[in-house]
Design a protein around this motif. Sequence first.
Motif, short mmCIF file in Angstrom:
data_model
loop_
_atom_site.label_atom_id
_atom_site.label_comp_id
_atom_site.label_asym_id
_atom_site.label_seq_id
_atom_site.Cartn_x
_atom_site.Cartn_y
_atom_site.Cartn_z
N GLY A 284 67.81 70.08 128.62
CA GLY A 284 68.19 70.62 127.30
C GLY A 284 69.63 71.10 127.28
O GLY A 284 70.03 71.97 128.06
N ASP B 71 64.28 58.95 126.83
CA ASP B 71 64.14 59.79 125.64
C ASP B 71 64.04 61.24 126.12
O ASP B 71 63.06 61.62 126.78
CB ASP B 71 62.87 59.39 124.88
CG ASP B 71 62.70 60.17 123.58
OD1 ASP B 71 63.31 61.25 123.45
OD2 ASP B 71 61.95 59.69 122.72
N SER C 164 63.15 63.80 124.78
CA SER C 164 62.00 64.57 124.26
C SER C 164 60.71 64.23 124.99
O SER C 164 59.76 65.03 124.97
CB SER C 164 61.83 64.30 122.76
OG SER C 164 61.44 62.95 122.52
N THR C 165 60.64 63.05 125.63
CA THR C 165 59.41 62.66 126.33
C THR C 165 59.59 62.52 127.85
O THR C 165 58.63 62.62 128.60
CB THR C 165 58.90 61.31 125.80
OG1 THR C 165 59.83 60.28 126.17
CG2 THR C 165 58.71 61.34 124.29
#
Length: 349
Positions: free
Chosen positions: A163, A276, A278-279
């Motif tokens: 992040g 990705d 997010s995954t």
Amino acid sequence: MWPSDSNDHRVTRRNVIIFSSLLLGSLAILLALLLIRTKDQYYELRDFALGTSVRIVVSSQKINPRTIAEAILEDMKRITYKFSFTDERSVVKKINDHPNEWVEVDEETYSLIKAACAFAELTDGAFDPTVGRLLELWGFTGNYENLRVPSREEIEEALKHTGYKNVLFDDKNMRVMVKNGVKIDLGGIAKGYALDRARQIALSFDENATGFVEAGGDVRIIGPKFGKYPWVIGVKDPRGDDVIDYIYLKSGAVATSGDYERYFVVDGVRYHHILDPSTGYPARGVWSVTIIAEDATTADALSTAGFVMAGKDWRKVVLDFPNMGAHLLIVLEGGAIERSETFKLFERE
């Protein structure tokens, strides 16, 4: 007074003939030199840097273009180790090896990491320079000797340490800190930055230099061909060696992110390096995304973001990216091609 002696007249005529011959000869040589200097001569240098093959094509009427090309290549190799994820000389590795500590960096490093986080903010995290721990888990770092499919538990644990908001900046003292165990990886933006640097270097030698620089298929234009014509760039078929489209550029840059660049196959499933954030898994639904932008840094970062986002909603990407200065062509899973209206402007000369 003009001499009246006849012998002097003969000598004068001979001198005139000799002088005229010399003058014509000099003019012919001068004209030939002018013609040679007027016609751009392109010098081409091929080598390996930034983890891929590079090609430098440059012309200058002010300085030997070989000097320019060699200076560009040297800088590309400098950037390669400076922003490497694993090289001991890398400033990125130094930051990652000192989590929760402020690390003082130079202006170039500070600006590039800050730009990477700005692109992350702009794309809602689709481009994220803190996927280093995930890339390491999949084996897409270093020499790719440990490629494997991690377990779901491993990925979920790595996602906890991902992040871009975990990267802190100290503007006053030009320091960077990573927290929460994240690791920075600039692989999605450093190549574009190196191409922009290449153009700057060429123009620092000769503001009228022309040519282009290519690294792994990404291209940065230095100047129009012969000073006025566009360079013709082919868009590669992500599932073959053919070209699926041609674009014409006199300036700017083009970058492509594809699932064919770095990948491995397990049980018939292709696992590639564009993850990705997010995954934690390779982004799906797209084979490649090509971006045209004013500079290569933008093209490089947004081609990665576009790849991640287009698999979820390519229509939104086609509409939104031109507002970011990015004109794109998408090859969807299965081979269908979609493009922004603005991309079509570059498909004709």
